[in-house]
Design a protein around this motif. Sequence first.
Motif, PDB file in Angstrom:
ATOM      1  N   LEU A  34      96.887  31.396   9.153  1.00 16.13           N
ATOM      2  CA  LEU A  34      95.851  31.579  10.172  1.00 16.13           C
ATOM      3  C   LEU A  34      95.798  33.060  10.522  1.00 16.13           C
ATOM      4  N   ASP A  35      94.635  33.663  10.364  1.00 14.31           N
ATOM      5  CA  ASP A  35      94.466  35.104  10.601  1.00 14.31           C
ATOM      6  C   ASP A  35      95.522  35.919   9.854  1.00 14.31           C
ATOM      7  N   GLY A  36      95.862  35.474   8.667  1.00 12.12           N
ATOM      8  CA  GLY A  36      96.795  36.217   7.827  1.00 12.12           C
ATOM      9  C   GLY A  36      98.261  35.989   8.155  1.00 12.12           C
ATOM     10  N   LYS A  37      98.547  35.070   9.079  1.00 10.81           N
ATOM     11  CA  LYS A  37      99.949  34.806   9.433  1.00 10.81           C
ATOM     12  C   LYS A  37     100.309  33.362   9.124  1.00 10.81           C
ATOM     13  N   MET A  38     101.546  33.173   8.680  1.00  8.86           N
ATOM     14  CA  MET A  38     101.960  31.820   8.340  1.00  8.86           C
ATOM     15  C   MET A  38     102.260  31.009   9.616  1.00  8.86           C
ATOM     16  N   ILE A  39     101.703  29.809   9.615  1.00  9.59           N
ATOM     17  CA  ILE A  39     101.966  28.898  10.747  1.00  9.59           C
ATOM     18  C   ILE A  39     102.746  27.711  10.208  1.00  9.59           C
ATOM     19  N   ASP A  40     103.929  27.477  10.777  1.00 11.09           N
ATOM     20  CA  ASP A  40     104.717  26.317  10.354  1.00 11.09           C
ATOM     21  C   ASP A  40     105.193  25.532  11.585  1.00 11.09           C
ATOM     22  N   THR A  41     106.047  24.562  11.353  1.00 16.66           N
ATOM     23  CA  THR A  41     106.418  23.631  12.431  1.00 16.66           C
ATOM     24  C   THR A  41     106.986  24.325  13.687  1.00 16.66           C
ATOM     25  N   PRO A  42     107.938  25.282  13.545  1.00 16.30           N
ATOM     26  CA  PRO A  42     108.462  25.916  14.775  1.00 16.30           C
ATOM     27  C   PRO A  42     107.379  26.628  15.584  1.00 16.30           C
ATOM     28  N   ILE A  43     106.413  27.231  14.895  1.00 17.07           N
ATOM     29  CA  ILE A  43     105.342  27.937  15.622  1.00 17.07           C
ATOM     30  C   ILE A  43     104.432  26.928  16.312  1.00 17.07           C
ATOM     31  N   ILE A  44     104.171  25.818  15.656  1.00 17.86           N
ATOM     32  CA  ILE A  44     103.335  24.778  16.277  1.00 17.86           C
ATOM     33  C   ILE A  44     104.049  24.215  17.513  1.00 17.86           C
ATOM     34  N   ALA A  45     105.356  24.016  17.383  1.00 18.01           N
ATOM     35  CA  ALA A  45     106.134  23.505  18.541  1.00 18.01           C
ATOM     36  C   ALA A  45     106.073  24.501  19.695  1.00 18.01           C
ATOM     37  N   ARG A  46     106.155  25.777  19.364  1.00 18.09           N
ATOM     38  CA  ARG A  46     106.111  26.805  20.410  1.00 18.09           C
ATOM     39  C   ARG A  46     104.746  26.787  21.102  1.00 18.09           C
ATOM     40  N   CYS A  47     103.693  26.610  20.294  1.00 14.93           N
ATOM     41  CA  CYS A  47     102.344  26.557  20.866  1.00 14.93           C
ATOM     42  C   CYS A  47     102.183  25.341  21.769  1.00 14.93           C
ATOM     43  N   GLU A  48     102.778  24.233  21.359  1.00 16.85           N
ATOM     44  CA  GLU A  48     102.701  23.036  22.220  1.00 16.85           C
ATOM     45  C   GLU A  48     103.398  23.271  23.556  1.00 16.85           C
ATOM     46  N   LYS A  49     104.512  23.992  23.517  1.00 20.94           N
ATOM     47  CA  LYS A  49     105.222  24.314  24.766  1.00 20.94           C
ATOM     48  C   LYS A  49     104.369  25.227  25.651  1.00 20.94           C
ATOM     49  N   ILE A  50     103.727  26.197  25.031  1.00 24.77           N
ATOM     50  CA  ILE A  50     102.849  27.104  25.799  1.00 24.77           C
ATOM     51  C   ILE A  50     101.738  26.303  26.480  1.00 24.77           C
ATOM     52  N   LEU A  51     101.151  25.373  25.738  1.00 25.10           N
ATOM     53  CA  LEU A  51     100.048  24.588  26.306  1.00 25.10           C
ATOM     54  C   LEU A  51     100.547  23.600  27.364  1.00 25.10           C
ATOM     55  N   GLU A  52     101.755  23.088  27.168  1.00 26.86           N
ATOM     56  CA  GLU A  52     102.343  22.192  28.182  1.00 26.86           C
ATOM     57  C   GLU A  52     102.514  22.950  29.501  1.00 26.86           C
ATOM     58  N   LYS A  53     103.026  24.174  29.399  1.00 29.13           N
ATOM     59  CA  LYS A  53     103.178  24.997  30.609  1.00 29.13           C
ATOM     60  C   LYS A  53     101.819  25.335  31.199  1.00 29.13           C
ATOM     61  N   GLY A  54     100.876  25.671  30.325  1.00 29.86           N
ATOM     62  CA  GLY A  54      99.528  26.012  30.799  1.00 29.86           C
ATOM     63  C   GLY A  54      98.872  24.873  31.540  1.00 29.86           C
ATOM     64  N   ARG A  55      99.063  23.654  31.030  1.00 29.16           N
ATOM     65  CA  ARG A  55      98.487  22.482  31.704  1.00 29.16           C
ATOM     66  C   ARG A  55      99.189  22.255  33.034  1.00 29.16           C
ATOM     67  N   LYS A  56     100.508  22.359  33.032  1.00 27.89           N
ATOM     68  CA  LYS A  56     101.272  22.093  34.259  1.00 27.89           C
ATOM     69  C   LYS A  56     100.846  23.062  35.375  1.00 27.89           C
ATOM     70  N   TRP A  57     100.640  24.306  35.011  1.00 27.22           N
ATOM     71  CA  TRP A  57     100.330  25.301  36.044  1.00 27.22           C
ATOM     72  C   TRP A  57      98.827  25.593  36.127  1.00 27.22           C
ATOM     73  N   LYS A  58      98.043  24.671  35.536  1.00 25.84           N
ATOM     74  CA  LYS A  58      96.570  24.755  35.650  1.00 25.84           C
ATOM     75  C   LYS A  58      96.028  26.100  35.171  1.00 25.84           C
ATOM     76  N   LEU A  59      96.505  26.529  33.998  1.00 20.60           N
ATOM     77  CA  LEU A  59      96.053  27.806  33.441  1.00 20.60           C
ATOM     78  C   LEU A  59      95.063  27.608  32.294  1.00 20.60           C
ATOM     79  N   LEU A  60      94.855  26.351  31.893  1.00 25.20           N
ATOM     80  CA  LEU A  60      93.938  26.099  30.768  1.00 25.20           C
ATOM     81  C   LEU A  60      92.494  26.022  31.237  1.00 25.20           C
TER      82      LEU A  60
END
Lengths: 84, 280
Positions: free
Chosen positions: B254-280
């Motif tokens: 994606l945009d020239g960078k490799m995306i694999d499972t650990p990065i997807i997990a990290r993104c899910e954590k970011i979005l979980e925090k974003g939802r919890k703190w109403k940042l989305l």
Amino acid sequence: MKIGIAGSLESSDCLVRAEESDKLEIQIESSVFEFFGNQIRKVVLDTLEDQGIKTIKIHVNDKGALDYTIRSRLLTAIERMKRS
Amino acid sequence: MRRSLLFIPANRPGMMQNAEVFEADGIIFDLEDSVALNEKDAARTLLKHFLATFKFDFEVVIRINPIDHVNGLLDLETIISPAVDAIMLPKADPAMVRKLGELLEGFERARGIRKTIKIIPLIELAKSVLQMEEIAGLPRVDGMMLGAEDLSSDMEMERTKTGNEIFYPRARLAYIARAFGIDAIDTPFTDVLDEDGLCADARRAKGLGLTGKAAIHPNQIRYINEIFSPSKAQIEWALKVIAAAKEHSGAFSLDGKMIDTPIIARCEKILEKGRKWKLL
């Protein structure tokens, strides 16, 4: 003479003095006495009734305290009076 | 997940009543250091009636006095109610955390409290730094907080704004908390007038892996919340990655960078925090 004092003169607080007495006396000082004097008196009377206290001298110097604060400070002042 | 926890003395009704406007994730109503010994009784009674009077949309944490002293036991007896979410235990060690857990269980049962009140041990002794791993695994512990002022005193170290002297306990706290899936809460920054110093200190803590920070003044909260929240750019990136992941199985580019499972997990954590703190 047994006396207990609790609270402060900070905003939203009150200073309560409880003193052993053979009659019931309640004195209230408050900058908002005109509006809340009766309510403060009611909180004091209700709290004394809950505690089964019929005779005591209470002085409340109110600085805008809500009911829960008046009740709490009164209860602490009474406990301190008993322990004094 | 806690970004910010604000200490409020439990004998100050004016501050307590305003707690919700400070926008901290949790409020620590303090019965310990900020209440004079001859005012403990008044603070307990005030806090009990305060908790019974209001409803709260933040986490209610109570810092009690040590439970090897009568004041700590009286604190629990007076304030444990359904309104309490967590107890902060000063100078924690494994035996005290276990004892507190047993006491809480007894109070919950006797008072018909259906939830499990959590424990946040305060790590503020050299011995506790070494015992963190044991403490983190105990029941009810869902976060640990570093108390650097007492720890520095115990270690006879000078506290500095750079915080070099607490690098080790901070890093240890971050790794152990992460391994046990609990919060790693940083010690407060005590100069309430130094906003730049606070931000630098919070960024250092976050950089080591801590997940939140305590505050001793309401003005510190917005900086702490901002620093421990995912940034707008991180959220946008995470949304893009998660959307792209739905189109692929396994690793992809994606945009020239490799995306694999650990990065997807990290993104899910970011979005979980974003939802919890109403940042989305």
